[in-house]
Motif scaffolding. Structure first.
Motif, short mmCIF file in Angstrom:
data_model
loop_
_atom_site.label_atom_id
_atom_site.label_comp_id
_atom_site.label_asym_id
_atom_site.label_seq_id
_atom_site.Cartn_x
_atom_site.Cartn_y
_atom_site.Cartn_z
N LYS A 79 17.75 16.16 20.16
CA LYS A 79 16.48 15.93 20.87
C LYS A 79 15.51 17.07 20.58
N GLU A 82 14.20 16.54 17.11
CA GLU A 82 13.23 15.46 17.03
C GLU A 82 11.90 15.86 17.65
N ASP A 87 12.44 13.61 12.46
CA ASP A 87 13.08 12.44 13.04
C ASP A 87 14.58 12.53 12.79
#
Length: 276
Positions: A79, A82, A87
């Motif tokens: 997380k 990202e 991505d």
């Protein structure tokens, strides 16, 4: 809707949906739940589905091998990745969880990763992967109170880079080796010691990272200026460019020699006189 295959902990569950298995991470999602129960996935949950049918067995195998907290930890690192960098794909969760698990296992069993000189340049070769690996160390400490070694951080960085390599090219080791070779010659020629971790050296590498395939035409007046005023640094910069051109897939325009000269000159000025 999905069916719970296994409640891993209060924040992590293994589910089955559309003939695939996956991991769902969300605060409190496993609390009070039972295996076999059908639930709706919360909007704020992070879902990692294994898209290929033959990956399903791998999900169960990994979950049987490690504690669920490592899946939760890997999810937090991805997380972070990202949100700040790249991505991520669902398939990255379990391999990262395993790498983090074994890093902690090595500490618990006093099996430190053997010192490896190839790890020395990891921060420069894979700067983004290294930053994410430092985040992984921070998360591991937060969840387990265990601090993994620098070598283990490097190992995680290498793993992360291999995962993201298809999408994100970093500085190649060949490029770093070429620059270090010339800088080491400077140390001998000028009898100085250069810190390869200092900001000047990192700036030089990052400049090359973005310019190695840049084919834009630029003014070359800076080359003439640098050749005249910083002839030694200019010669070293020119050698670096010539050697990088020998690496397949890399190309640098002549106009970059002047800019590299400035970086090399800065490195020289920041060097310390050798006592040897």
């Amino acid at each position: 809707m999905c069916q719970i295959i296994k409640v891993l902990n209060n924040n992590t569950i293994l589910v089955s949906t559309n003939d695939n298995e996956g991991v769902v991470i969300s605060k409190g999602i496993g609390f009070g739940k039972k295996n076999g129960e059908t639930i709706a996935i919360p909007k704020n949950a992070k879902v990692y589905l294994m898209q290929k049918e033959n990956d399903n067995q791998k999900v169960s195998n990994v979950i049987d091998e490690i504690e669920a907290v490592y899946i939760e930890m890997a999810g937090e690192v991805l997380k972070y990745t990202e949100d700040k960098y790249w991505d991520v794909s669902d398939e990255m969760l379990l391999p990262l969880a395993l790498v983090m698990f074994f890093a902690v296992k090595d500490v618990n069993e006093s099996n430190m990763i053997t010192e490896n000189k190839d790890y020395d340049d990891i921060e420069m070769i894979y700067p983004t992967g290294y930053e994410i690996a430092l985040k992984a160390r921070e998360v591991i400490k937060e969840y387990t109170s265990i601090v993994i070694s620098d070598n283990q951080v490097n190992y995680i960085a290498i793993h992360l880079n291999s995962q993201f390599l298809y999408y994100h090219a970093d500085i190649s080791k060949q490029l770093v080796d070429i620059v270090k070779t010339e800088i080491q010659k400077i140390e001998g020629d000028l009898n100085i010691i250069i810190d390869f971790g200092n900001l000047s050296f990192v700036r030089l590498l990052r400049h090359l990272r973005f310019k190695a395939n840049d084919r834009r035409r630029e003014l070359v007046d800076i080359n003439e200026f640098c050749q005249k005023n910083y002839s030694y640094a200019y010669d070293k910069a020119k050698t670096i460019v010539e050697n990088i051109r020998k690496i397949e897939g890399y190309d640098i325009q002549d106009s970059e020699i002047g800019y590299l000269t400035i970086h090399v000159q800065e490195i020289i000025l920041n060097g310390k006189e050798s006592q040897g």
